[in-house]
Enzyme design. Structure first.
Site, PDB file in Angstrom:
ATOM      1  N   ASN A 150      26.530  50.514  32.445  1.00 40.24           N
ATOM      2  CA  ASN A 150      26.073  49.914  31.179  1.00 40.24           C
ATOM      3  C   ASN A 150      24.902  48.947  31.340  1.00 40.24           C
ATOM      4  O   ASN A 150      24.054  48.843  30.459  1.00 40.24           O
ATOM      5  CB  ASN A 150      27.245  49.253  30.452  1.00 40.24           C
ATOM      6  CG  ASN A 150      27.818  48.083  31.204  1.00 40.24           C
ATOM      7  OD1 ASN A 150      27.928  48.103  32.422  1.00 40.24           O
ATOM      8  ND2 ASN A 150      28.182  47.053  30.480  1.00 40.24           N
ATOM      9  N   GLY A 226      33.650  47.681  36.543  1.00 32.70           N
ATOM     10  CA  GLY A 226      33.849  48.977  35.905  1.00 32.70           C
ATOM     11  C   GLY A 226      35.120  48.960  35.084  1.00 32.70           C
ATOM     12  O   GLY A 226      35.582  47.892  34.665  1.00 32.70           O
ATOM     13  N   THR A 230      39.957  52.270  36.973  1.00 31.67           N
ATOM     14  CA  THR A 230      39.301  52.411  38.284  1.00 31.67           C
ATOM     15  C   THR A 230      39.609  51.192  39.151  1.00 31.67           C
ATOM     16  O   THR A 230      39.865  51.325  40.354  1.00 31.67           O
ATOM     17  CB  THR A 230      37.772  52.559  38.122  1.00 31.67           C
ATOM     18  OG1 THR A 230      37.496  53.486  37.084  1.00 31.67           O
ATOM     19  CG2 THR A 230      37.125  53.024  39.403  1.00 31.67           C
ATOM     20  N   GLU A 248      35.816  43.128  38.157  1.00 25.92           N
ATOM     21  CA  GLU A 248      35.335  42.766  36.807  1.00 25.92           C
ATOM     22  C   GLU A 248      35.558  43.991  35.935  1.00 25.92           C
ATOM     23  O   GLU A 248      34.863  45.006  36.091  1.00 25.92           O
ATOM     24  CB  GLU A 248      33.836  42.426  36.852  1.00 25.92           C
ATOM     25  CG  GLU A 248      33.485  41.275  37.774  1.00 25.92           C
ATOM     26  CD  GLU A 248      33.896  39.915  37.233  1.00 25.92           C
ATOM     27  OE1 GLU A 248      34.265  39.829  36.051  1.00 25.92           O
ATOM     28  OE2 GLU A 248      33.860  38.951  38.003  1.00 25.92           O
ATOM     29  N   CYS A 282      30.459  44.754  28.375  1.00 29.38           N
ATOM     30  CA  CYS A 282      31.876  44.379  28.507  1.00 29.38           C
ATOM     31  C   CYS A 282      32.203  43.172  27.637  1.00 29.38           C
ATOM     32  O   CYS A 282      33.345  42.961  27.276  1.00 29.38           O
ATOM     33  CB  CYS A 282      32.200  44.099  29.963  1.00 29.38           C
ATOM     34  SG  CYS A 282      31.102  42.856  30.669  1.00 29.38           S
ATOM     35  N   GLU A 461      32.974  35.652  39.577  1.00 29.55           N
ATOM     36  CA  GLU A 461      31.667  35.705  40.225  1.00 29.55           C
ATOM     37  C   GLU A 461      30.769  34.691  39.528  1.00 29.55           C
ATOM     38  O   GLU A 461      31.142  34.094  38.531  1.00 29.55           O
ATOM     39  CB  GLU A 461      31.084  37.122  40.137  1.00 29.55           C
ATOM     40  CG  GLU A 461      31.937  38.142  40.878  1.00 29.55           C
ATOM     41  CD  GLU A 461      31.363  39.551  40.877  1.00 29.55           C
ATOM     42  OE1 GLU A 461      30.449  39.841  40.084  1.00 29.55           O
ATOM     43  OE2 GLU A 461      31.840  40.367  41.681  1.00 29.55           O
TER      44      GLU A 461
END
Ligand code: NAD
Length: 483
Positions: A150, A226, A230, A248, A282, A461
């Site tokens: 994205n 992602g 996953t 994340e 996101c 992060e």
């Protein structure tokens, strides 16, 4: 046809399989490049190169790493136009957006972490009269950085830059859906003179390349951005090896609009938070909760603004929304809209594929979609759609707004709109999400912790948090006699 290459040990090379995957432009559906279909063999070769390079890079001076990262940032800026066009073509997002956000942020990531490195240092804890503790931070070795489609170069560099700055060597795995700017980055890195093997970029499918990184016993840490499913798969693979993981993941973010909010601003920013980047951020607000006394007014104004949005070819400077990233993703979004209708949702605008025509013929476009009349526990309000689709729900009290906002398994971000300062702080603190914006959205300071609660992720992060992740802390306690 452009053929992309892996970048391993400072060389551009074909995948071990000799096979390539087709890569199309979502703006018109035409295949324009071929991506290496790499596998475990390429990952192993990259690992061997990175492990060798780590012998020197891991011990290099901060000044040397700072200079290398700044040269990469310079290289990104020198090739700004090319990168902006490549990102737009590969992802379908408007060219103005890649020029304003994606590419500037990619070079800013390198500059930010290059300079942060110079200020990152050991902590000291004195035990008066007894001892002195100091905490060293060692690089981890060879780390894996896996990124989504994205915000392709933006998020890839958000991981790679701090990992390298902290003294690690990196195997980067960009999304196979948007590999082009990561490939151009490997050219920039080679031009900048980064020592061979310090950064390796292996292209290909998540189930092959990403899985091989998670499984590799020599790789002690994976930074992943992602989908939640996953992330769970990576965690299952990596946990028995006790790898460090930064995950994340997805979101289902609420915008909470109280009756006392500045409605002009709340409407303006809700358009952005629902539809910027085709709703594929996101942090996008996909559940808009509005206090009942202003619900009708807010809804009507938001719908009117959404109807004005121009959807079209990403190169057209007048479009606000380009194409969504791929045909399967477009079909997923359209199927989710059908589900919303079955769940009783009333589509207020959009709700269908858009056909801008002209050079956008054959592309994957979805009209900006707003839906109301859904319960909060239906799948439309619980599952991430990751497209230009938002729901509207009224609430009566602050307690109810919080209950609705916190009712999903996600906890990434939220925004609160009110002119009441007490309420703003109160609601912000009670939202179960890693970020809260008050009277704004997506205003980012790179020093702040970035990450989600609940199923939106593990770890943070940003700023020195990234260095904490990409280093191992070691405390040295020195007894001092006669202190
Ligand atoms: P995805 O999970 O399908 O893919 C992300 C990356 O993981 C890709 O490079 C992919 O090839 C790789 N991958 C796939 N299977 C793998 C496996 N088994 N092992 C290792 N790697 C594997 O996600 P996507 O569709 O590319 O991106 C959209 C998702 O990303 C959304 O859910 C969105 O919310 C999330 N996202 C989160 C943030 C955040 O900061 N929290 C930011 C951007 C996007």
């Amino acid at each position: 046809m452009i053929r992309l290459h892996n970048f391993i040990n400072g060389r551009f090379q074909a995948p071990a399989s000799g096979q390539y995957l087709p890569n199309d432009s979502p703006a018109n559906g035409q295949v324009y490049s071929e991506v290496p279909d790499s596998d475990q063999r390429d990952v192993e070769e990259a690992y061997q190169a990175a492990a060798r390079a780590f012998q020197d890079w891991g011990r290099s001076s901060k000044q040397f790493r700072y200079e290398m990262l700044m040269r990469i940032a310079d290289g990104i800026e020198r090739r700004f136009d090319e990168l902006a066009e490549a990102e737009s073509k590969d992802n379908g997002k408007p060219l103005w957006l890649t020029r304003e956000v994606d590419i500037p942020r990619a070079s800013a990531n390198f500059r930010f972490f290059a300079t942060a490195l110079l200020h990152f240092d050991a902590q000291v804890h004195s035990m008066e009269g007894q001892a002195l503790n100091y905490t060293l931070r060692h690089p981890l070795g060879v780390v894996g950085c896996i990124s989504p489609w994205n915000l392709p170069l933006y998020l890839f560099t958000w991981k790679i830059a701090p990992a390298l700055a902290a003294g690690n060597c990196v195997i980067g795995k960009p999304s196979e859906v948007t590999p082009y700017t990561a490939y151009l980055l490997s050219e920039i890195v080679a031009e900048a003179g980064l020592p061979a093997g310090v950064l390796n970029i292996v292209h290909g499918l998540g189930g092959k390349v990403g899985q091989a990184l998670s499984e590799h016993p020599g790789i002690p840490a994976i930074s992943f951005t992602g989908g939640t499913a996953t992330g769970a798969q990576i965690a299952r693979t990596a946990a028995p090896m006790f790898k460090k993981l930064s995950l994340e993941l997805g979101g289902k973010n609420p915008n909470i609009i109280f009756a006392d909010a500045n409605l002009d601003e709340a409407v303006r920013m809700s358009v952005r938070s629902s539809f910027l980047n085709q709703g594929q951020i996101c942090l996008c607000g996909s559940r808009i909760l509005v206090e009942r006394s202003v619900y009708n007014e807010f809804r009507d104004r938001l719908v009117a603004e959404a109807k004005k949005i121009k959807v079209g070819h990403p190169s057209n400077p007048e479009v606000f929304m380009g194409a969504v990233v791929s045909k399967p993703h477009m079909e997923k979004i359209l199927a989710k809209i059908e589900t919303a209708k079955q769940e009783g949702g009333i589509v207020l605008c959009g709700g269908e594929r858009a056909y801008p025509g002209g050079e956008a013929e054959g592309g994957y476009y979805v009209a900006p979609t707003l839906i109301e009349n859904l319960s909060m526990d239906c799948s439309t309000n619980q599952e991430e759609i990751f497209g230009p689709v938002a729901t509207l729900t009224p609430f009566d009290t602050e307690e109810e707004a919080l209950a609705l906002a916190n009712s999903t398994r996600y906890g990434l971000a939220g925004s609160v709109w009110t002119e009441n300062i007490h309420r703003a702080h109160r609601v912000a603190a009670r939202l179960h999400s890693g970020f809260v914006w008050v009277n704004t959205w997506n205003l980012r300071d790179l020093r702040t912790p970035f990450g989600g609660m609940k199923d939106s992720g593990v770890g943070r992060e940003g700023g020195f948090k990234s260095f904490d992740f990409f280093t191992e802390a070691q405390n040295v306690c020195v007894k001092i006699e006669g202190y």
